[in-house]
Scaffold this motif. Structure first.
Motif, PDB file in Angstrom:
ATOM      1  N   LEU A  55       0.825  -1.194   0.000  1.00  0.00           N
ATOM      2  CA  LEU A  55       0.000   0.000   0.000  1.00  0.00           C
ATOM      3  C   LEU A  55       0.869   1.258   0.000  1.00  0.00           C
ATOM      4  O   LEU A  55       0.493   2.289  -0.591  1.00  0.00           O
ATOM      5  CB  LEU A  55      -0.910  -0.014   1.230  1.00  0.00           C
ATOM      6  CG  LEU A  55      -2.202   0.804   1.192  1.00  0.00           C
ATOM      7  CD1 LEU A  55      -3.042   0.446  -0.029  1.00  0.00           C
ATOM      8  CD2 LEU A  55      -2.999   0.593   2.467  1.00  0.00           C
ATOM      9  N   GLU A  56       2.041   1.180   0.632  1.00  0.00           N
ATOM     10  CA  GLU A  56       2.984   2.299   0.608  1.00  0.00           C
ATOM     11  C   GLU A  56       3.444   2.571  -0.823  1.00  0.00           C
ATOM     12  O   GLU A  56       3.580   3.730  -1.242  1.00  0.00           O
ATOM     13  CB  GLU A  56       4.185   2.005   1.499  1.00  0.00           C
ATOM     14  CG  GLU A  56       5.153   3.172   1.619  1.00  0.00           C
ATOM     15  CD  GLU A  56       6.402   2.826   2.408  1.00  0.00           C
ATOM     16  OE1 GLU A  56       7.209   3.730   2.670  1.00  0.00           O
ATOM     17  OE2 GLU A  56       6.591   1.632   2.750  1.00  0.00           O
ATOM     18  N   GLU A  57       3.669   1.509  -1.589  1.00  0.00           N
ATOM     19  CA  GLU A  57       4.035   1.674  -3.002  1.00  0.00           C
ATOM     20  C   GLU A  57       2.910   2.386  -3.772  1.00  0.00           C
ATOM     21  O   GLU A  57       3.157   3.243  -4.622  1.00  0.00           O
ATOM     22  CB  GLU A  57       4.308   0.313  -3.646  1.00  0.00           C
ATOM     23  CG  GLU A  57       5.670  -0.273  -3.326  1.00  0.00           C
ATOM     24  CD  GLU A  57       6.002  -1.434  -4.246  1.00  0.00           C
ATOM     25  OE1 GLU A  57       5.069  -2.022  -4.835  1.00  0.00           O
ATOM     26  OE2 GLU A  57       7.191  -1.745  -4.385  1.00  0.00           O
ATOM     27  N   ARG A  58       1.672   1.998  -3.464  1.00  0.00           N
ATOM     28  CA  ARG A  58       0.532   2.634  -4.123  1.00  0.00           C
ATOM     29  C   ARG A  58       0.482   4.118  -3.785  1.00  0.00           C
ATOM     30  O   ARG A  58       0.203   4.961  -4.649  1.00  0.00           O
ATOM     31  CB  ARG A  58      -0.769   1.943  -3.684  1.00  0.00           C
ATOM     32  CG  ARG A  58      -2.042   2.583  -4.235  1.00  0.00           C
ATOM     33  CD  ARG A  58      -2.051   2.602  -5.742  1.00  0.00           C
ATOM     34  NE  ARG A  58      -3.211   3.307  -6.281  1.00  0.00           N
ATOM     35  CZ  ARG A  58      -3.270   3.781  -7.514  1.00  0.00           C
ATOM     36  NH1 ARG A  58      -2.249   3.645  -8.334  1.00  0.00           N
ATOM     37  NH2 ARG A  58      -4.366   4.387  -7.932  1.00  0.00           N
ATOM     38  N   ARG A 130      -6.133 -10.392   7.863  1.00  0.00           N
ATOM     39  CA  ARG A 130      -5.952 -10.495   6.414  1.00  0.00           C
ATOM     40  C   ARG A 130      -6.192 -11.938   6.006  1.00  0.00           C
ATOM     41  O   ARG A 130      -5.671 -12.876   6.616  1.00  0.00           O
ATOM     42  CB  ARG A 130      -4.534 -10.094   6.029  1.00  0.00           C
ATOM     43  CG  ARG A 130      -4.139 -10.408   4.582  1.00  0.00           C
ATOM     44  CD  ARG A 130      -2.644 -10.342   4.432  1.00  0.00           C
ATOM     45  NE  ARG A 130      -2.190 -10.605   3.076  1.00  0.00           N
ATOM     46  CZ  ARG A 130      -1.946 -11.821   2.580  1.00  0.00           C
ATOM     47  NH1 ARG A 130      -2.150 -12.897   3.327  1.00  0.00           N
ATOM     48  NH2 ARG A 130      -1.518 -11.962   1.342  1.00  0.00           N
ATOM     49  N   GLY A 131      -7.002 -12.125   4.967  1.00  0.00           N
ATOM     50  CA  GLY A 131      -7.250 -13.476   4.487  1.00  0.00           C
ATOM     51  C   GLY A 131      -7.384 -13.508   2.976  1.00  0.00           C
ATOM     52  O   GLY A 131      -7.834 -12.527   2.362  1.00  0.00           O
ATOM     53  N   VAL A 132      -6.976 -14.618   2.366  1.00  0.00           N
ATOM     54  CA  VAL A 132      -7.097 -14.796   0.916  1.00  0.00           C
ATOM     55  C   VAL A 132      -8.343 -15.628   0.642  1.00  0.00           C
ATOM     56  O   VAL A 132      -8.521 -16.712   1.218  1.00  0.00           O
ATOM     57  CB  VAL A 132      -5.853 -15.493   0.336  1.00  0.00           C
ATOM     58  CG1 VAL A 132      -6.005 -15.663  -1.175  1.00  0.00           C
ATOM     59  CG2 VAL A 132      -4.598 -14.695   0.663  1.00  0.00           C
ATOM     60  N   LEU A 160     -10.153  -4.504  -0.137  1.00  0.00           N
ATOM     61  CA  LEU A 160      -9.828  -5.700  -0.917  1.00  0.00           C
ATOM     62  C   LEU A 160      -8.647  -5.374  -1.820  1.00  0.00           C
ATOM     63  O   LEU A 160      -8.556  -4.264  -2.352  1.00  0.00           O
ATOM     64  CB  LEU A 160     -11.009  -6.138  -1.790  1.00  0.00           C
ATOM     65  CG  LEU A 160     -12.277  -6.640  -1.083  1.00  0.00           C
ATOM     66  CD1 LEU A 160     -13.422  -6.747  -2.090  1.00  0.00           C
ATOM     67  CD2 LEU A 160     -12.030  -7.990  -0.422  1.00  0.00           C
ATOM     68  N   ARG A 161      -7.743  -6.345  -1.972  1.00  0.00           N
ATOM     69  CA  ARG A 161      -6.661  -6.194  -2.953  1.00  0.00           C
ATOM     70  C   ARG A 161      -6.813  -7.305  -3.976  1.00  0.00           C
ATOM     71  O   ARG A 161      -6.826  -8.476  -3.644  1.00  0.00           O
ATOM     72  CB  ARG A 161      -5.277  -6.273  -2.300  1.00  0.00           C
ATOM     73  CG  ARG A 161      -4.148  -6.090  -3.339  1.00  0.00           C
ATOM     74  CD  ARG A 161      -2.783  -5.934  -2.683  1.00  0.00           C
ATOM     75  NE  ARG A 161      -2.401  -7.090  -1.881  1.00  0.00           N
ATOM     76  CZ  ARG A 161      -1.901  -8.227  -2.388  1.00  0.00           C
ATOM     77  NH1 ARG A 161      -1.768  -8.373  -3.698  1.00  0.00           N
ATOM     78  NH2 ARG A 161      -1.570  -9.216  -1.593  1.00  0.00           N
ATOM     79  N   ARG A 162      -6.943  -6.884  -5.234  1.00  0.00           N
ATOM     80  CA  ARG A 162      -7.129  -7.814  -6.348  1.00  0.00           C
ATOM     81  C   ARG A 162      -5.921  -7.677  -7.259  1.00  0.00           C
ATOM     82  O   ARG A 162      -5.858  -6.804  -8.106  1.00  0.00           O
ATOM     83  CB  ARG A 162      -8.425  -7.481  -7.070  1.00  0.00           C
ATOM     84  CG  ARG A 162      -8.911  -8.491  -8.075  1.00  0.00           C
ATOM     85  CD  ARG A 162     -10.373  -8.209  -8.404  1.00  0.00           C
ATOM     86  NE  ARG A 162     -11.245  -8.423  -7.264  1.00  0.00           N
ATOM     87  CZ  ARG A 162     -12.485  -7.935  -7.146  1.00  0.00           C
ATOM     88  NH1 ARG A 162     -12.995  -7.189  -8.127  1.00  0.00           N
ATOM     89  NH2 ARG A 162     -13.212  -8.183  -6.072  1.00  0.00           N
ATOM     90  N   GLY A 163      -4.909  -8.533  -7.039  1.00  0.00           N
ATOM     91  CA  GLY A 163      -3.651  -8.364  -7.750  1.00  0.00           C
ATOM     92  C   GLY A 163      -2.974  -7.106  -7.240  1.00  0.00           C
ATOM     93  O   GLY A 163      -2.689  -6.987  -6.050  1.00  0.00           O
ATOM     94  N   ASP A 164      -2.730  -6.139  -8.122  1.00  0.00           N
ATOM     95  CA  ASP A 164      -2.137  -4.865  -7.724  1.00  0.00           C
ATOM     96  C   ASP A 164      -3.188  -3.778  -7.512  1.00  0.00           C
ATOM     97  O   ASP A 164      -2.855  -2.645  -7.161  1.00  0.00           O
ATOM     98  CB  ASP A 164      -1.142  -4.390  -8.795  1.00  0.00           C
ATOM     99  CG  ASP A 164       0.082  -5.290  -8.888  1.00  0.00           C
ATOM    100  OD1 ASP A 164       0.475  -5.850  -7.845  1.00  0.00           O
ATOM    101  OD2 ASP A 164       0.629  -5.431  -9.994  1.00  0.00           O
ATOM    102  N   ASP A 180      -8.979 -12.918  -3.967  1.00  0.00           N
ATOM    103  CA  ASP A 180      -8.885 -11.568  -3.411  1.00  0.00           C
ATOM    104  C   ASP A 180      -8.199 -11.627  -2.049  1.00  0.00           C
ATOM    105  O   ASP A 180      -8.392 -12.580  -1.282  1.00  0.00           O
ATOM    106  CB  ASP A 180     -10.288 -10.963  -3.196  1.00  0.00           C
ATOM    107  CG  ASP A 180     -10.878 -10.372  -4.457  1.00  0.00           C
ATOM    108  OD1 ASP A 180     -10.174 -10.335  -5.481  1.00  0.00           O
ATOM    109  OD2 ASP A 180     -12.055  -9.955  -4.417  1.00  0.00           O
ATOM    110  N   VAL A 181      -7.393 -10.600  -1.753  1.00  0.00           N
ATOM    111  CA  VAL A 181      -6.863 -10.443  -0.395  1.00  0.00           C
ATOM    112  C   VAL A 181      -7.833  -9.518   0.329  1.00  0.00           C
ATOM    113  O   VAL A 181      -8.008  -8.360  -0.066  1.00  0.00           O
ATOM    114  CB  VAL A 181      -5.446  -9.837  -0.402  1.00  0.00           C
ATOM    115  CG1 VAL A 181      -4.985  -9.536   1.024  1.00  0.00           C
ATOM    116  CG2 VAL A 181      -4.473 -10.788  -1.086  1.00  0.00           C
TER     117      VAL A 181
END
Length: 406
Positions: A55-58, A130-132, A160-164, A180-181
Motif C-alpha cells: 500500500l505504501e508503493e501505491r 488479512r485473508g485470501v 480488498l486487494r485484487r492483484g495490484d 482476493d486479499v
C-alpha cells in the motif's frame, strides 16, 4: 532485508485523472496504512506488514500523480496560492505512508519488540485480519450486500486487494472474488467463523503475554494511546481541510502537542525499562514505533496548515467532500446546556441527537477517546463528533440550548 528488495520500480506516467479523485484515494489510503501498520505490530502479523509495504508503493504512485496534476492546474498566482496547501496535503500523506512503512518493518526486519506489546490489545477491541479468498469459499462471487456480513456477524470488509488493484472502502455492490486479499475488521469472537468461511483455514488468535516490568507496561500503554491520538489527528486534519474548519485545525494542533508530551514520557519509561530488561535490544522496535507515531501527528498538522493560516480552500478540495454526507464537527459544551451532564455510552449521548462522539478534550485533564468508555459530559468539554450534516446542526444547538425550567 527489505521484502521487496530487487523488484523494479513501477514506471509512472501522467494520467488525466482529477486532483479530487487522487486526494480522496490518498486520504483513504493514509488512514488504512495507519490502521494496518499498528495492527501488524500489535498482532506480530507479517502478512499484514507486507500489505502495508504494498500500500505504501501505491501511495508513492498517488503522490506523483497528484504532483503532476497540480503542476498542470496552476495557471496564475491565484491558483498557486490556493493549490499550495493542497501540495502540503499531498506531501503530508507521503510522510504518513513512510512512517507506516517504518512501523511495518519493525515486524518484517525483526527490529525487536517486547512481548508486552501483545498485552496492549484490550480484550474488547476489534481485530483486523488479512485473508485470501478460497476458490470454494461461499463468499466468492457474491456482493457484500448479498452476504450481509456486517449485519450478521459485525465483521466489516474494509479493503480488498485484487492483484495490484486496491478497492478501498468497498460498497454494498462490491463483489468478492476468489484469490482476493480481504482485510476484515470486527469483534474477535466473530472473526474465527468468518475467516474460516472466507479462506478455508482456521484463524489463529494471537497469544497475549502480560508485561512483567512496570516501566515497560507504562511505555506500552503510552504508545498505544499515542497511536490512537495520532489516528484521530489525521482524521481531524483531513476534515478541517475538507470542511474549511479552523476549529478542527486547532484541535489537530492540540493533539500534536499532546502526542509530543507523551513521546517524552514514553522515551523516559522505555529507557528505565531497559535497565531491568534481560535483553534491552528488544526495545529498539518500541523506540522506532514512538518516533514513527510522532511523525504521523506532525503530518496531521501539515495537512491542516492551510486552514490554520487562513488560506482559501481550492474548489477541488471542496468537491472531494461533496461525495460524503458524513462530517466531523467540534462543539464546546456550554454551562447549563442540554449536553451538560449528559451521559455518553459507547459514544452516543443520552439525548435525542444521532451524532456519535469520538473524542472529548477536557481542558484540565486532556484527551479522552470515547469509543468503549462511558462518561458524563461537563461544561467546557470540547466534543469531536461524527454524523450527518443535519444531525451536526442539531447537536450544535444542544451544546448551547439550556434546559427549560418548569
Amino acid at each position: 532485508m527489505d521484502p521487496f528488495e530487487g523488484e523494479a520500480a513501477v514506471p509512472i506516467e501522467y494520467e488525466p485523472r482529477s486532483v479530487k479523485d487522487v486526494l480522496v484515494e490518498m486520504k483513504d489510503t493514509a488512514e488504512l496504512l495507519i490502521d494496518l501498520s499498528y495492527s501488524a505490530v500489535l498482532h506480530r502479523n507479517e502478512n499484514l506488514a507486507r500489505e502495508v509495504l504494498r500500500l505504501e508503493e501505491r501511495m508513492d504512485v498517488l503522490e506523483l500523480q497528484a504532483r503532476m496534476s497540480l503542476m498542470l492546474a496552476v495557471r496564475n498566482p491565484d491558483d498557486a496560492e490556493q493549490l499550495a496547501p493542497v501540495l502540503g496535503i499531498v506531501a503530508a500523506a507521503g510522510d504518513i505512508s513512510d512512517a507506516a512503512g517504518d512501523i511495518a518493518k519493525i515486524v518484517l526486519e525483526e527490529v525487536g519488540l517486547p512481548e508486552a506489546m501483545r498485552a496492549a490489545l484490550p480484550e474488547a477491541t476489534e481485530t483486523l485480519v488479512r485473508g485470501v479468498v478460497a476458490s470454494d469459499s461461499e463468499y466468492a462471487g457474491r456482493t457484500l450486500v448479498d452476504i450481509d456480513l456486517e449485519s450478521v456477524t459485525g465483521i466489516r470488509v474494509i479493503a480488498l486487494r485484487r492483484g495490484d488493484e486496491w478497492l478501498l472502502n468497498p460498497g454494498p455492490e462490491t463483489q468478492i472474488e476468489r484469490d482476493d486479499v480481504a482485510l476484515l475488521r470486527g469483534p474477535e469472537p466473530a472473526v474465527d467463523g468468518v475467516y474460516e468461511t472466507l479462506t478455508g483455514e482456521p484463524y489463529e488468535s494471537p497469544v497475549i503475554d502480560a508485561a512483567d516490568i512496570e516501566d515497560l507496561e507504562r511505555a506500552v500503554d503510552t504508545i498505544v494511546h499515542m497511536k490512537n491520538l495520532s489516528e484521530l489527528a489525521v482524521d481531524l486534519a483531513y476534515s478541517s481541510v475538507l470542511f474549511d474548519s479552523e476549529g478542527l485545525a486547532e484541535e489537530v494542533r492540540n493533539l500534536e502537542v499532546e502526542v509530543d508530551a507523551m513521546e517524552s514520557r514514553f522515551e523516559a519509561w522505555t529507557l528505565r525499562a531497559a535497565a531491568d530488561a534481560d535483553d534491552p535490544v528488544v526495545l529498539r522496535g518500541l523506540i522506532q514505533l514512538g518516533s514513527s507515531t510522532e511523525v504521523i501527528s506532525d503530518a496531521a498538522v501539515d495537512i491542516s496548515e492551510g486552514v490554520l493560516r487562513d488560506l482559501e480552500v481550492h474548489p477541488v478540495v471542496q468537491m472531494a467532500v461533496e461525495e460524503s454526507d458524513e462530517i466531523i464537527t467540534r462543539v464546546v459544551v456550554e454551562p447549563g446546556s442540554r449536553l451538560d451532564g449528559a451521559t455518553v455510552v459507547g459514544g452516543v449521548p443520552d439525548t435525542e441527537s444521532t451524532m456519535s462522539i469520538i473524542a472529548i478534550r477536557r481542558p484540565e485533564e486532556g484527551w479522552l477517546l470515547v469509543g468503549d468508555t462511558d462518561t458524563e459530559l461537563e461544561a467546557g468539554d470540547v466534543l469531536i463528533s461524527k454524523g450527518t450534516r443535519t444531525a451536526a446542526e442539531a447537536f450544535d444547538d444542544l451544546s448551547q440550548e439550556h434546559e427549560r425550567t418548569p
